[in-house]
Design an enzyme around this catalytic site. Structure first.
Site, PDB file in Angstrom:
ATOM      1  N   ARG A  68       0.908  15.609  19.670  1.00 25.16           N
ATOM      2  CA  ARG A  68      -0.626  15.487  19.765  1.00 25.16           C
ATOM      3  C   ARG A  68      -1.424  15.294  21.108  1.00 25.16           C
ATOM      4  NH1 ARG A  68       0.382  19.310  16.191  1.00 25.16           N
ATOM      5  NH2 ARG A  68       0.978  18.566  14.120  1.00 25.16           N
ATOM      6  N   ASN A  98       0.985  22.882  22.055  1.00 21.36           N
ATOM      7  CA  ASN A  98      -0.374  23.272  21.265  1.00 21.36           C
ATOM      8  C   ASN A  98      -1.249  21.987  20.962  1.00 21.36           C
ATOM      9  OD1 ASN A  98       1.338  21.956  19.242  1.00 21.36           O
ATOM     10  ND2 ASN A  98       0.842  23.387  17.662  1.00 21.36           N
ATOM     11  N   ASP A 156       4.230  27.756  20.572  1.00 26.84           N
ATOM     12  CA  ASP A 156       4.463  27.081  19.087  1.00 26.84           C
ATOM     13  C   ASP A 156       3.235  26.785  18.585  1.00 26.84           C
ATOM     14  OD1 ASP A 156       6.212  26.586  17.102  1.00 26.84           O
ATOM     15  OD2 ASP A 156       5.550  24.439  17.312  1.00 26.84           O
ATOM     16  N   HIS A 236      12.733  27.033  14.564  1.00 24.22           N
ATOM     17  CA  HIS A 236      12.472  26.743  13.300  1.00 24.22           C
ATOM     18  C   HIS A 236      13.089  28.089  12.246  1.00 24.22           C
ATOM     19  CE1 HIS A 236       8.733  28.013  13.831  1.00 24.22           C
ATOM     20  NE2 HIS A 236       8.151  26.903  14.226  1.00 24.22           N
ATOM     21  N   ASP A 310      10.783  19.572  14.130  1.00 27.29           N
ATOM     22  CA  ASP A 310       9.540  20.148  14.146  1.00 27.29           C
ATOM     23  C   ASP A 310       8.520  19.166  13.758  1.00 27.29           C
ATOM     24  OD1 ASP A 310       7.357  21.451  14.630  1.00 27.29           O
ATOM     25  OD2 ASP A 310       7.794  23.275  12.875  1.00 27.29           O
ATOM     26  N   HIS A 314      -0.113  14.949  11.040  1.00 26.21           N
ATOM     27  CA  HIS A 314      -1.399  15.109  10.681  1.00 26.21           C
ATOM     28  C   HIS A 314      -1.952  13.891  10.009  1.00 26.21           C
ATOM     29  CE1 HIS A 314      -1.155  19.429  11.869  1.00 26.21           C
ATOM     30  NE2 HIS A 314       0.038  19.472  11.017  1.00 26.21           N
ATOM     31  N   PHE A 328      -0.811  23.068   8.429  1.00 20.34           N
ATOM     32  CA  PHE A 328       0.778  23.114   8.220  1.00 20.34           C
ATOM     33  C   PHE A 328       1.335  21.840   8.936  1.00 20.34           C
ATOM     34  CE2 PHE A 328      -0.394  27.561   7.894  1.00 20.34           C
ATOM     35  CZ  PHE A 328       0.220  28.269   6.742  1.00 20.34           C
ATOM     36  N   GLY A 329       2.472  21.383   8.432  1.00 16.64           N
ATOM     37  CA  GLY A 329       3.346  20.559   9.125  1.00 16.64           C
ATOM     38  C   GLY A 329       3.534  19.194   8.240  1.00 16.64           C
TER      39      GLY A 329
HETATM   40  O1  DOR Z   1       4.345  23.195  10.502  1.00 19.55           O
HETATM   41  C1  DOR Z   1       3.846  23.390  11.717  1.00 19.55           C
HETATM   42  N1  DOR Z   1       3.097  22.709  12.310  1.00 19.55           N
HETATM   43  N2  DOR Z   1       4.110  24.545  12.122  1.00 19.55           N
HETATM   44  C2  DOR Z   1       3.844  25.030  13.302  1.00 19.55           C
HETATM   45  O2  DOR Z   1       4.058  25.966  13.720  1.00 19.55           O
HETATM   46  C3  DOR Z   1       2.909  24.168  14.048  1.00 19.55           C
HETATM   47  C4  DOR Z   1       2.905  22.719  13.674  1.00 19.55           C
HETATM   48  C5  DOR Z   1       1.704  21.960  14.175  1.00 19.55           C
HETATM   49  O3  DOR Z   1       1.285  22.002  15.050  1.00 19.55           O
HETATM   50  O4  DOR Z   1       1.145  21.305  12.972  1.00 19.55           O
HETATM   51 ZN    ZN Z   2       6.400  26.521  14.907  1.00 13.85          ZN
HETATM   52 ZN    ZN Z   3       6.596  23.307  15.825  1.00 14.41          ZN
END
Ligand code: DOR
Ligand code: ZN
Ligand code: ZN
Length: 439
Positions: A68, A98, A156, A236, A310, A314, A328-329
């Protein structure tokens, strides 16, 4: 010469698969000598670590994580992310680009490496983006990014939508002997859904993400990898359809490798609670029980090469927005090994050696790293693990800033107790994170 002895630990005897007692000597950051547990090593003035009853494992390797930084420091920083990794037993992690800005210039690669250098000592290998700002429009400067220290290219978080763009990326990556790592997702099939197309979506009247949105990219990219010869690594993997394609690709000699996450081995969409807790929302989403079984089988037969977390932290505020609006995540470092050890090794489905290889020597093989083994002369990256005591997953105790996990309250064993990178302890259960001791 700095010497450390790790005394009375357990290792797996390759002949019997059983654990046997050993002493391990580390010299100057390298594995120097193994002695039988019955021997009494002359430790002289060396530092000693008591590993009685603990497994001595090669440090775990996680080739897919989100740290992050820069830009999303409220979710995680390189300092908190590497601390969390160390507590989870990981000694090498590869971070995704990312961030904000996206890691798409040599300067941002260097920034990540500098921050990692100042952090707790876990090795951080940065990926750089395939396309500028991960927008899918213009390729980044692969050569300059490689020179700056990037270990591979990936967008990604999103899929590369345009096939010609992906082919150009693969051609360029192949020419400088670098891998392409792909988040496989066809946007035209995704239509803004939060969960997979399955029982949960149906029950709650939600739009669903179809399995083909992943597998279409996997199939396309295997063909492009065949055409270009690039090492193509699938992120993944979560569907039976993708696995079929990877198996086919491998069978005809395409240079394709793949990874799977603990949550896709342990959870299906049928496990998502009706409360719609967004800690069960990740991309790719939890699929059907049949997909879960396919992922487990593919890891077992080698179609899928490695396990990654992965790790995607957050903030609680972001995750409180509910299933449809939350990002997502889920976080992964501090639960990965105990989850897999408890659910697959303790239950007798896997041997301990199998699980360890998919988290150490296999990632090292796939990405050409010199770690992941404790042969004499290897870097002394080591994790001590308590295989016996049982503890509940408690997000309040995490070192990551993220609390976003679906595994809260799970009773697990296999908790790391001490993590060593290049012969230096970076984290221990007793002392927490230690400053890197350069003296
Ligand atoms: O669950 C995910 N979180 N999938 C992803 O592809 C990106 C990642 C994120 O950066 O939070
Ligand atoms: Zn991904
Ligand atoms: Zn990822």
């Amino acid at each position: 010469m700095t010497t450390t002895w790790i005394l009375n630990g357990l290792t797996i005897d390759p002949k019997t698969g059983q654990t046997v007692k050993k002493h391990l000597k580390l010299d100057n950051g390298l594995v120097a000598e193994w002695l039988d547990g019955s021997a009494s090593p002359d430790v002289g003035g060396a530092e000693t670590i008591d590993a009685e009853g603990k497994l001595i494992s090669p440090g775990l390797i996680d080739m897919h994580v989100h740290l992050r930084e820069p830009g999303f420091e409220h979710k995680e920083t390189i300092a908190t992310g590497t601390a969390s990794a160390a507590k989870g037993g990981f000694t090498t992690i590869a971070c995704m680009p990312n961030t904000r800005p996206v890691i798409d210039t040599p300067e941002t690669v260097k920034l990540v490496l500098d921050k990692a250098e100042a952090a707790c000592g876990v090795r951080v290998l940065p990926y750089a983006a395939i396309t500028k700002n991960e927008l899918g429009r213009d390729l980044t400067d692969f050569e300059a990014l490689k020179d700056a220290g990037a270990i591979g290219f990936t967008d990604d978080g999103v899929g590369v939508q345009d096939a010609q763009m992906m082919k150009n990326a693969m051609t360029l990556a192949k020419s400088i002997d670098m891998p392409i790592i792909a988040h496989c997702e066809d946007d035209s099939l995704v239509v803004g859904a939060a969960v997979s197309e399955g029982a949960f979506a149906k029950k709650h009247g939600l739009k669903g993400i179809p399995n083909e949105s992943e597998a279409i990219h996997v199939g396309r990219d295997i063909l492009l990898s065949e055409a270009t010869g690039v090492h193509y690594h699938v992120c993944h993997v979560s569907t039976e359809q993708s696995i079929r394609l990877i198996k086919l690709g491998k069978s005809i000699g395409v240079n394709v490798t793949a990874e799977v996450c603990p949550h896709h081995l342990l959870l299906s969409d049928e496990d998502i609670p009706d409360s719609m807790d967004a800690n069960w929302k990740m991309n790719p989403p939890l699929r059907t029980p049949r997909d879960v079984e396919a992922c487990i089988g593919a890891l077992e037969d080698g179609t899928i090469d490695i396990i990654v977390t992965d790790h995607a932290p957050h903030s609680e505020e972001e995750k409180a927005k509910g299933m449809e609006r939350a990002p997502f995540g889920i976080v992964g470092f501090e639960t990965a090994f105990p989850l897999l050890y408890t659910k697959f090794v303790k239950t007798g489905r896997w041997t301990l050696g199998f699980l360890l290889s998919r988290m150490t020597s296999d990632p090292a093989r796939v990405f050409g790293l010199n770690t992941g083994s404790l042969e004499v002369g290897s870097p002394a990256d080591i994790t001590l693990i308590d295989l016996d005591s049982e503890r509940e997953v408690d997000p309040a105790s995490f070192l990551t800033k993220g609390r976003n996990t679906p595994f809260t309250g799970w009773k697990l064993s296999g908790w790391p107790t001490l993590t060593i990178v290049a012969g230096q302890t970076v984290w221990s259960e007793e002392q927490g994170i230690l400053k890197s001791s350069e003296e």
